[in-house]
Design a protein around this motif. Structure first.
Motif, PDB file in Angstrom:
ATOM      1  N   GLU A  98      42.059  36.353  37.676  1.00 15.42           N
ATOM      2  CA  GLU A  98      41.634  37.735  37.927  1.00 15.42           C
ATOM      3  C   GLU A  98      40.750  38.257  36.794  1.00 15.42           C
ATOM      4  N   VAL A  99      41.057  37.883  35.554  1.00 13.38           N
ATOM      5  CA  VAL A  99      40.219  38.300  34.425  1.00 13.38           C
ATOM      6  C   VAL A  99      38.819  37.702  34.557  1.00 13.38           C
ATOM      7  N   ALA A 197      34.676  45.079  29.511  1.00 12.94           N
ATOM      8  CA  ALA A 197      35.625  46.122  29.908  1.00 12.94           C
ATOM      9  C   ALA A 197      36.334  45.742  31.200  1.00 12.94           C
ATOM     10  N   ALA A 198      35.612  45.123  32.121  1.00 11.04           N
ATOM     11  CA  ALA A 198      36.226  44.706  33.390  1.00 11.04           C
ATOM     12  C   ALA A 198      37.295  43.651  33.139  1.00 11.04           C
ATOM     13  N   ALA A 199      36.986  42.672  32.288  1.00  9.35           N
ATOM     14  CA  ALA A 199      37.954  41.622  31.963  1.00  9.35           C
ATOM     15  C   ALA A 199      39.179  42.214  31.276  1.00  9.35           C
ATOM     16  N   ALA A 200      38.957  43.126  30.330  1.00  8.68           N
ATOM     17  CA  ALA A 200      40.072  43.747  29.613  1.00  8.68           C
ATOM     18  C   ALA A 200      40.958  44.553  30.559  1.00  8.68           C
ATOM     19  N   LYS A 204      44.858  43.793  31.379  1.00  5.21           N
ATOM     20  CA  LYS A 204      45.884  44.821  31.151  1.00  5.21           C
ATOM     21  C   LYS A 204      46.712  45.037  32.402  1.00  5.21           C
ATOM     22  N   HIS A 205      46.048  45.073  33.548  1.00  6.23           N
ATOM     23  CA  HIS A 205      46.775  45.274  34.798  1.00  6.23           C
ATOM     24  C   HIS A 205      47.684  44.092  35.094  1.00  6.23           C
ATOM     25  N   ALA A 206      47.182  42.883  34.922  1.00  5.86           N
ATOM     26  CA  ALA A 206      47.992  41.692  35.191  1.00  5.86           C
ATOM     27  C   ALA A 206      49.241  41.654  34.309  1.00  5.86           C
TER      28      ALA A 206
END
Length: 213
Positions: A98-99, A197-200, A204-206
């Protein structure tokens, strides 16, 4: 399946899935509705659904309906291979996928319209799997990477992950508000084209999405 009508029913169901008319993780019409639409008996629908469930494209969820799980047949070898690993390992690989998907989607300037629609359905309370499973948002996020191998790996990985959720071996951590906030952060970063930022945000969500109780 023996008859021409039965084979045609499977073909039509499969077309609705592969074409995206029924998105991954969406709920398909119920047995009675499909029987009326296709002008066949409910037993024919039941058999067709069972056939596609055996391919990993559909998944019946008792009490909730039948859900699309993959636009193509799922490799049982991959799903069985993933199931042989520890849940912590599965979650780590899911996080990595997902990251990377979020990073790739942002870098490529991917069209987020369907991802935003899924997010808005969740906000409106119309995501039928809220609180049960990672829903359409996650499947669409991985698809945005435009990498078919990543898609296939994710689909195979999610077979044992969903089984663990059903059995209670995995549970959600974040409440609805936190999940929706996380999804919004991922979506906004991809839309802004900010890959880091998208990867971070995806990571964080995962980290607070699923855990062993």
């Amino acid at each position: 399946m023996g008859s021409d009508r039965a084979r045609e029913t499977v073909r039509r169901l499969r077309f609705n899935i592969s074409s995206g008319a029924w998105p991954v993780n969406s709920k398909i019409p119920n047995e009675a509705e499909l029987a009326a639409e296709f002008n066949v008996g409910r037993s024919t629908i039941r058999e067709a659904v069972r056939s596609l469930a055996n391919l990993g494209m559909l998944e019946p969820a008792p009490g909730r309906g039948t859900f699309v799980r993959s636009r193509t047949p799922v490799s049982r070898v991959l799903a069985d291979f993933a199931a042989d690993h520890e849940l912590a390992d599965l979650l780590q690989v899911r996080r990595a996928i997902e990251v990377e998907a979020a990073r790739s989607a942002a870098a490529a300037g991917a069209d987020v319209s369907k991802l935003r629609e899924a997010h808005e359905r969740d906000l409106a309370g119309s995501d039928v799997e809220r609180g049960h499973m990672p829903g359409q948002f996650h499947a669409l996020l991985v698809s945005l990477a435009g990498n078919s191998l990543l898609d296939d790996l994710y689909v195979g990985l999610m077979v044992p992950v969903r089984a663990a959720i059903v059995s209670g071996r995995l549970v959600g951590i974040a409440d609805d508000a936190a999940r929706q906030h996380d999804h919004s952060a991922v979506l906004d970063a991809i839309e802004a084209g900010d890959a880091d930022a998208a990867a971070a945000a995806a990571g964080k969500h995962a980290d607070r999405d699923l855990t062993s109780p």
